[in-house]
Design an enzyme around this catalytic site. Structure first.
Site, PDB file in Angstrom:
ATOM      1  N   CYS A   2      34.281  39.841  56.081  1.00  0.00           N
ATOM      2  CA  CYS A   2      34.938  40.609  57.136  1.00  0.00           C
ATOM      3  C   CYS A   2      36.081  39.774  57.720  1.00  0.00           C
ATOM      4  CB  CYS A   2      34.020  41.008  58.290  1.00  0.00           C
ATOM      5  SG  CYS A   2      32.630  42.011  57.777  1.00  0.00           S
ATOM      6  N   ARG A  27      38.911  39.220  52.560  1.00  0.00           N
ATOM      7  CA  ARG A  27      37.601  38.890  53.126  1.00  0.00           C
ATOM      8  C   ARG A  27      36.614  40.049  53.042  1.00  0.00           C
ATOM      9  NH1 ARG A  27      37.982  34.333  56.367  1.00  0.00           N
ATOM     10  NH2 ARG A  27      36.066  34.931  57.428  1.00  0.00           N
ATOM     11  N   TRP A  74      33.243  43.768  54.942  1.00  0.00           N
ATOM     12  CA  TRP A  74      32.400  43.596  53.761  1.00  0.00           C
ATOM     13  C   TRP A  74      30.995  43.918  54.256  1.00  0.00           C
ATOM     14  CZ3 TRP A  74      28.232  40.707  51.978  1.00  0.00           C
ATOM     15  CH2 TRP A  74      28.059  40.676  50.583  1.00  0.00           C
ATOM     16  N   ASN A 100      32.776  39.545  62.948  1.00  0.00           N
ATOM     17  CA  ASN A 100      32.531  38.984  61.613  1.00  0.00           C
ATOM     18  C   ASN A 100      31.307  38.091  61.734  1.00  0.00           C
ATOM     19  OD1 ASN A 100      32.615  37.635  59.137  1.00  0.00           O
ATOM     20  ND2 ASN A 100      34.147  36.173  59.845  1.00  0.00           N
ATOM     21  N   GLY A 101      30.262  38.402  60.968  1.00  0.00           N
ATOM     22  CA  GLY A 101      29.037  37.602  61.033  1.00  0.00           C
ATOM     23  C   GLY A 101      27.824  38.511  61.001  1.00  0.00           C
ATOM     24  N   GLU A 483      32.672  28.692  33.981  1.00  0.00           N
ATOM     25  CA  GLU A 483      33.759  29.182  34.827  1.00  0.00           C
ATOM     26  C   GLU A 483      34.560  30.285  34.114  1.00  0.00           C
ATOM     27  OE1 GLU A 483      34.554  29.192  37.791  1.00  0.00           O
ATOM     28  OE2 GLU A 483      36.685  29.645  37.856  1.00  0.00           O
ATOM     29  N   LYS A 487      34.942  34.070  35.614  1.00  0.00           N
ATOM     30  CA  LYS A 487      36.247  34.691  35.886  1.00  0.00           C
ATOM     31  C   LYS A 487      36.320  36.059  35.230  1.00  0.00           C
ATOM     32  CE  LYS A 487      37.545  32.887  38.342  1.00  0.00           C
ATOM     33  NZ  LYS A 487      37.494  31.827  39.320  1.00  0.00           N
ATOM     34  N   GLU A 490      33.924  38.638  37.081  1.00  0.00           N
ATOM     35  CA  GLU A 490      34.232  39.098  38.434  1.00  0.00           C
ATOM     36  C   GLU A 490      35.460  39.988  38.510  1.00  0.00           C
ATOM     37  OE1 GLU A 490      35.164  36.108  41.376  1.00  0.00           O
ATOM     38  OE2 GLU A 490      35.970  34.784  39.845  1.00  0.00           O
ATOM     39  N   HIS A 506      18.751  27.807  19.942  1.00  0.00           N
ATOM     40  CA  HIS A 506      17.389  27.900  20.488  1.00  0.00           C
ATOM     41  C   HIS A 506      17.123  29.275  21.092  1.00  0.00           C
ATOM     42  CE1 HIS A 506      16.877  23.673  19.729  1.00  0.00           C
ATOM     43  NE2 HIS A 506      18.064  23.469  20.283  1.00  0.00           N
ATOM     44  N   LYS A 605      36.271  37.091  49.516  1.00  0.00           N
ATOM     45  CA  LYS A 605      36.635  35.711  49.197  1.00  0.00           C
ATOM     46  C   LYS A 605      35.802  34.683  49.959  1.00  0.00           C
ATOM     47  CE  LYS A 605      40.495  32.887  47.924  1.00  0.00           C
ATOM     48  NZ  LYS A 605      40.134  32.863  46.500  1.00  0.00           N
TER      49      LYS A 605
HETATM   50  C1  F6R Z   1      35.075  32.915  42.079  1.00  0.00           C
HETATM   51  C2  F6R Z   1      35.079  32.523  43.474  1.00  0.00           C
HETATM   52  C3  F6R Z   1      33.780  32.269  44.132  1.00  0.00           C
HETATM   53  C4  F6R Z   1      33.918  31.085  45.116  1.00  0.00           C
HETATM   54  C5  F6R Z   1      32.634  30.921  45.926  1.00  0.00           C
HETATM   55  C6  F6R Z   1      32.699  29.741  46.849  1.00  0.00           C
HETATM   56  O1  F6R Z   1      36.362  33.095  41.588  1.00  0.00           O
HETATM   57  O2  F6R Z   1      36.107  32.429  44.076  1.00  0.00           O
HETATM   58  O3  F6R Z   1      32.769  32.048  43.220  1.00  0.00           O
HETATM   59  O4  F6R Z   1      34.191  29.929  44.390  1.00  0.00           O
HETATM   60  O5  F6R Z   1      32.410  32.093  46.675  1.00  0.00           O
HETATM   61  O6  F6R Z   1      33.754  29.859  47.760  1.00  0.00           O
HETATM   62  P1  F6R Z   1      34.298  28.606  48.550  1.00  0.00           P
HETATM   63  O7  F6R Z   1      34.936  27.703  47.559  1.00  0.00           O
HETATM   64  O8  F6R Z   1      35.260  29.173  49.532  1.00  0.00           O
HETATM   65  O9  F6R Z   1      33.114  27.960  49.194  1.00  0.00           O
END
Ligand code: F6R
Length: 610
Positions: A2, A27, A74, A100-101, A483, A487, A490, A506, A605
């Site tokens: 949020c 957010r 969110w 937010n929270g 990773e 990517k 997501e 295995h 994010k």
């Molecule tokens: C994936 C991504 C998330 C963040 C995770 C941690 O592309 O961005 O997996 O890496 O939510 O976020 P931070 O780094 O802000 O703690």
């Protein structure tokens, strides 16, 4: 999750709030809403879905006024819907709140407020706030907010306005970020500085348990207990162009393309006269250099940041010879970790706001460990939890999927490993020298990977209809496989799994058929031959292979058509180049599928809930 924003000044609040929400949309984007004060009272408009929908439905005579608050959501408590959208207001519609929270004891509060005759309209935890503030209101909004906040348990960043005091706004924080922007006869409140960059670069970061009383001329900060706080404004170094797309179709591709310069920013000041320097690590220098002090390093992070920590573990063990582990922040404190005063925790968080990472650091500190944070947001919450913060200076990242901040995390970690190694023991000069040289040249190496964007797009287009992918890597590039798969998952909603190539036989090898593209990291490394054998195992079972190889690898050239070539580089710097190639691949797959690359479904994010 949020985003909240507030404006008080002489201009039309609506335009400023919408502009700010546009920057905060990363957010959360389940719903959006505004509340603006005017002579008629409170003008509230909300809509389910993204901000664009709210903007389209807003009529020119709605939300007119110079004081207002806004929210992008969110969803946690209550489905994404117009009724659950913020701002929420009390029964008389004279107090409005954005939050937010999470208010953890909201059920208890709601029951007693309902018993006192207050009528709730949403399923959210947040709606208790305006009702509770209303129940405390005796002519002073600040006192009413204080009274209400003393009753709530949980996390919040809030902004509150009231028709009773139309030239005042009250904001407060506990556990969720809040920053005040200072202007000429106007002030802003927001979840982060990107929302106010267009209007000011003078900001004050608010800390937990602080409350702010704001009008056009003045900003007064105090603790909930009533102690006045004097805090100087900080100057934000980011500029507005960094939070605009500047001609790119998405923020993600802009941020991928920015990596030569973000890496330059991360690295340049930290290598001087052939040595790694970290002035910020000075307070821990002695312990870092002394094997009788720190004897264990624990890397922590979530998602992409966890993958960075995983790479960090390989680096610190290889160069500094300190036993290291990596844990997902969300699992860490439930796994009875063995922590002592000789444990150093390295917490990685782009936003510095991820609740699980903050809680993990708090837990580690309570159990005697020391802690370092690697973060991209100056003044973020994590910086207040740790002994020392390393800022990565990657610049603002708007796309939900991390790209440039991941490569900057890796760059910081490789420098950190060399720095600690140097304090502990004379390193094998050759290997340090080549690695340092390659780190310095990372920006130009990344440029070379970026020049292949159109051939990567070509491969991505051909593979964009597949529904399952396997990413294989070994050793330091096993986390790169994780990773790469994350990517793709997501942003393209394709099922993808990162797997250590040697483990495949295995079990996972049973998955291989010609419907399963397998992305194989086979760049030059200690395990190159082993990786080649693993690829052959996939090839023999008709797996479709996309290879990531080092330029000039004739064996790979002869075997596979779909290959992305990387410049020759030290094995321990290769995860950065591989990450860039995987980001481009995932980006183009998602773009060809016509998906919303910057704001993938269900994500946000900053994950500020557990
Ligand atoms: C994936 C991504 C998330 C963040 C995770 C941690 O592309 O961005 O997996 O890496 O939510 O976020 P931070 O780094 O802000 O703690």
């Amino acid at each position: 999750m949020c985003g909240i924003i507030g404006y008080i000044g002489k201009r039309q609040a609506k335009d400023i709030l919408i502009g700010g929400l546009r920057r905060l949309e990363y957010r959360g984007y389940d719903s959006a809403g505004l509340a603006v004060l005017n002579q008629a009272g409170l003008s509230v408009q909300k809509s389910q879905g993204k901000l664009g929908k709210l903007v389209n439905q807003l009529q020119s005579d709605q939300c007119i006024g110079n004081v207002g608050i806004g929210h992008t959501r969110w969803a946690t408590h209550g489905i994404p819907s117009k009724t659950n959208a913020h701002p929420h207001y009390d029964s008389k519609e004279d107090i409005a709140v954005v939050h937010n929270g999470i208010i953890e004891n909201f059920r208890h509060i709601k029951t007693s407020l309902e018993a006192a005759g207050r009528r709730f309209t949403s399923d959210t935890d947040s709606e208790v706030l305006p009702h509770l503030i209303g129940s405390f209101y005796k002519g002073d909004l600040l006192q009413a907010v204080k009274g209400a906040l003393r009753q709530v348990e949980g996390n919040y960043a809030i902004a509150v306005i009231s028709t009773h005091e139309p030239t005042r706004m009250v904001a407060a924080r506990k556990g969720s970020p809040l920053v005040i922007g200072l202007g000429e006869n106007e002030h802003l409140v927001a979840s982060d500085v990107t929302a106010m960059l267009e209007h000011t670069n003078q900001v004050v970061y608010i800390e937990d348990d602080e409350i702010v009383d704001i009008n056009m001329e003045d900003v007064r900060i105090s603790t909930l207990a009533g102690e006045a706080i004097q805090r100087n404004a900080a100057t934000v170094m980011w500029d507005i162009s960094q939070v605009q797309k500047e001609g790119y179709p998405h923020f993600m591709i802009k941020e991928i393309m920015e990596q030569p310069s973000s890496l330059r920013q991360t690295i340049s000041e930290r290598i001087q006269s052939g040595r790694v320097v970290f002035p910020e690590l000075e307070p821990l220098r002695e312990c870092l250099g002394n094997p009788d002090e720190f004897n264990q390093i624990v890397f922590l992070g979530c998602g992409t940041a966890y993958h960075a920590g995983f790479v960090g573990k390989y680096m610190i063990e290889k160069f500094a010879r300190i036993p290291a582990t990596v844990d997902m922040s969300s699992e860490f404190r439930y796994s009875s970790p063995v922590l002592t005063p000789r444990t150093l925790v390295v917490a990685i968080s782009q936003s510095g706001e991820t609740t699980d990472t903050l809680a993990a650091v708090r837990y580690a500190k309570e159990h005697g460990a020391a802690a370092i944070a690697i973060s991209n947001v100056v003044g973020s919450s994590i910086t207040r939890e740790v002994d020392v913060t390393i800022n990565m200076y990657a610049g603002p990242e708007i796309a939900v999927a991390a790209s440039k901040t991941y490569t900057s995390q890796l760059a910081v970690l490789s420098l950190f490993a060399l720095y600690v190694a140097n304090l502990r023991q004379p390193l094998d000069a050759d290997s340090t020298e080549t690695l340092l040289k390659d780190i310095l040249q990372l920006p130009s190496h990344v440029e070379k990977v970026l020049t292949q964007a159109s051939s990567i797009e070509h491969i991505a287009k051909r593979y964009s209809t597949f529904n399952h992918f396997l990413y294989l890597g070994r050793h330091i590039n096993y986390p790169s496989a994780l990773e790469g798969a994350l990517k793709l998952k997501e942003i393209s909603y394709i099922h993808a799994e990162g797997y250590p190539a040697g483990e495949m036989k295995h079990g996972a090898i049973a998955l291989i058929d010609d419907d399963m593209p397998v992305v194989c990291i086979v760049s030059e490394s200690e395990v190159h031959e082993k990786m080649l054998s693993n690829i052959q195992e996939v090839h023999a079972r008709k797996g479709r292979i996309i290879a990531i190889a080092t330029k000039g690898d004739l064996e790979i050239e002869a075997l596979f058509q779909d290959t992305i070539y990387l410049p020759q580089i030290h094995e321990f710097a290769s995860p950065i180049l591989i990450a860039v190639a995987f980001q481009l691949f995932a980006y183009y797959v998602a773009a060809h599928r016509g998906l919303d690359v910057d704001q993938p479904r269900n994500l946000a994010k900053s994950v500020t809930v557990e």
